[in-house]
Motif scaffolding. Structure first.
Motif, PDB file in Angstrom:
ATOM      1  N   LEU A  82       0.869  -1.261  -0.074  1.00 46.50           N
ATOM      2  CA  LEU A  82      -0.134  -0.002   0.115  1.00 46.50           C
ATOM      3  C   LEU A  82       0.938   1.155   0.068  1.00 46.50           C
ATOM      4  O   LEU A  82       0.633   2.320  -0.891  1.00 46.50           O
ATOM      5  CB  LEU A  82      -1.091  -0.070   1.139  1.00 46.50           C
ATOM      6  CG  LEU A  82      -1.810   1.159   1.431  1.00 46.50           C
ATOM      7  CD1 LEU A  82      -2.615   1.440   0.198  1.00 46.50           C
ATOM      8  CD2 LEU A  82      -2.719   1.161   2.436  1.00 46.50           C
ATOM      9  N   THR A  83       2.073   1.385   0.736  1.00 48.33           N
ATOM     10  CA  THR A  83       2.740   2.376   0.937  1.00 48.33           C
ATOM     11  C   THR A  83       3.395   2.655  -0.525  1.00 48.33           C
ATOM     12  O   THR A  83       3.349   3.698  -1.115  1.00 48.33           O
ATOM     13  CB  THR A  83       3.943   2.077   1.699  1.00 48.33           C
ATOM     14  OG1 THR A  83       3.276   2.061   3.035  1.00 48.33           O
ATOM     15  CG2 THR A  83       4.840   3.372   1.937  1.00 48.33           C
ATOM     16  N   ASN A  84       3.777   1.820  -1.214  1.00 44.72           N
ATOM     17  CA  ASN A  84       4.404   1.821  -2.574  1.00 44.72           C
ATOM     18  C   ASN A  84       3.488   2.290  -3.556  1.00 44.72           C
ATOM     19  O   ASN A  84       3.715   3.074  -4.312  1.00 44.72           O
ATOM     20  CB  ASN A  84       5.275   0.765  -2.997  1.00 44.72           C
ATOM     21  CG  ASN A  84       6.588   0.533  -1.996  1.00 44.72           C
ATOM     22  OD1 ASN A  84       7.164   1.366  -1.776  1.00 44.72           O
ATOM     23  ND2 ASN A  84       6.847  -0.803  -1.851  1.00 44.72           N
ATOM     24  N   ARG A  85       2.124   1.561  -3.502  1.00 51.20           N
ATOM     25  CA  ARG A  85       1.259   2.013  -4.443  1.00 51.20           C
ATOM     26  C   ARG A  85       0.882   3.546  -4.194  1.00 51.20           C
ATOM     27  O   ARG A  85       0.515   4.481  -5.144  1.00 51.20           O
ATOM     28  CB  ARG A  85       0.004   1.105  -4.241  1.00 51.20           C
ATOM     29  CG  ARG A  85      -1.268   1.579  -5.136  1.00 51.20           C
ATOM     30  CD  ARG A  85      -2.095   0.554  -5.011  1.00 51.20           C
ATOM     31  NE  ARG A  85      -3.459   0.868  -5.347  1.00 51.20           N
ATOM     32  CZ  ARG A  85      -4.627   0.725  -4.762  1.00 51.20           C
ATOM     33  NH1 ARG A  85      -4.598  -0.353  -3.777  1.00 51.20           N
ATOM     34  NH2 ARG A  85      -5.763   1.087  -4.968  1.00 51.20           N
ATOM     35  N   ALA A  86       0.636   4.076  -2.810  1.00 56.83           N
ATOM     36  CA  ALA A  86       0.227   5.377  -2.567  1.00 56.83           C
ATOM     37  C   ALA A  86       1.297   6.403  -2.949  1.00 56.83           C
ATOM     38  O   ALA A  86       0.954   7.438  -3.253  1.00 56.83           O
ATOM     39  CB  ALA A  86      -0.153   5.269  -1.181  1.00 56.83           C
ATOM     40  N   TYR A  87       2.477   6.163  -2.602  1.00 57.11           N
ATOM     41  CA  TYR A  87       3.766   6.994  -2.842  1.00 57.11           C
ATOM     42  C   TYR A  87       4.266   7.087  -4.219  1.00 57.11           C
ATOM     43  O   TYR A  87       4.921   8.138  -4.623  1.00 57.11           O
ATOM     44  CB  TYR A  87       4.668   6.802  -1.616  1.00 57.11           C
ATOM     45  CG  TYR A  87       4.279   7.396  -0.362  1.00 57.11           C
ATOM     46  CD1 TYR A  87       4.988   8.535   0.291  1.00 57.11           C
ATOM     47  CD2 TYR A  87       3.550   6.652   0.525  1.00 57.11           C
ATOM     48  CE1 TYR A  87       4.533   8.970   1.460  1.00 57.11           C
ATOM     49  CE2 TYR A  87       3.099   7.066   1.777  1.00 57.11           C
ATOM     50  CZ  TYR A  87       3.726   8.174   2.228  1.00 57.11           C
ATOM     51  OH  TYR A  87       3.421   8.694   3.396  1.00 57.11           O
ATOM     52  N   ARG A  88       4.230   5.939  -4.801  1.00 53.98           N
ATOM     53  CA  ARG A  88       5.150   5.909  -6.040  1.00 53.98           C
ATOM     54  C   ARG A  88       4.265   5.484  -7.142  1.00 53.98           C
ATOM     55  O   ARG A  88       4.776   5.602  -8.331  1.00 53.98           O
ATOM     56  CB  ARG A  88       6.351   4.951  -5.801  1.00 53.98           C
ATOM     57  CG  ARG A  88       7.220   5.465  -4.630  1.00 53.98           C
ATOM     58  CD  ARG A  88       7.924   6.634  -5.081  1.00 53.98           C
ATOM     59  NE  ARG A  88       8.620   7.290  -3.835  1.00 53.98           N
ATOM     60  CZ  ARG A  88       9.583   6.976  -3.268  1.00 53.98           C
ATOM     61  NH1 ARG A  88      10.307   6.055  -3.643  1.00 53.98           N
ATOM     62  NH2 ARG A  88      10.101   7.828  -2.096  1.00 53.98           N
TER      63      ARG A  88
END
Length: 173
Positions: A18-24
């Motif tokens: 989720l972090t990588n999807r939201a930030y990158r």
């Protein structure tokens, strides 16, 4: 108020994804908070585990739907006295623009307040004007302090600009 639960080891892969999807993620379905000035992953499972081991007082909190689907997460850490650090505030990009980020932020602030926090602090990359303005609308103020961007440390991705630093925002709870 939304339910925040301490994230366990079983949650780490979902949180990293989720972090990588939201930030990158910049393709279809990307959110408004994408960091286009850095390429690569924002977080890895290895880095997350390392941070949790090195910062045993930190709380990684997950917000799941009634069906168990990860909706968002946040990192909270007591820093000093009554000051806590807030980081990694993340909401699913396909659920943004529904006031869920502000709901998650308020729940995180309440969580910290119940544990003695009187002030919350965070850092944001200086070129993220829209995100800084979003936090300012929620009562955070720029302190005037800056911190260096970790050039040469590609754990958080590879910067595409040479003018990055972190600005410090703070809010009384």
């Amino acid at each position: 108020m939304i339910p925040l639960e301490p994230a366990g080891e079983a949650d780490h892969l979902d949180i990293v994804a989720l972090t990588n999807r939201a930030y990158r993620h910049t393709g279809p379905g990307a959110g408004w908070a994408v960091e286009t000035f850095v390429e690569g992953e924002r977080l890895t499972a290895e880095l997350l585990r390392k941070d949790l081991v090195e910062k045993p007082k930190a709380q990684l909190l997950a917000w799941r739907s009634a069906e168990g689907e990860l909706q968002g997460h946040v990192w909270l850490e007591p820093a000093q006295d009554e000051l806590w650090y807030l980081g990694l505030l993340t909401v699913r990009p396909d659920r943004q623009d529904r006031k869920l980020g502000r709901t998650l932020l308020a729940a995180a602030e309440d969580f910290a307040r119940q544990r003695g926090a009187r002030r919350m602090q965070m850092v944001v990359v200086n070129v993220r004007d829209t995100l800084i303005a979003w936090y300012e609308r929620r009562g955070y103020v720029l302190t005037g302090e800056t911190r260096p961007f970790p050039y040469g440390d590609d754990r958080f991705g590879r910067p595409l600009r040479d003018d990055l630093c972190f600005v410090v925002l703070e809010r009384a709870l």
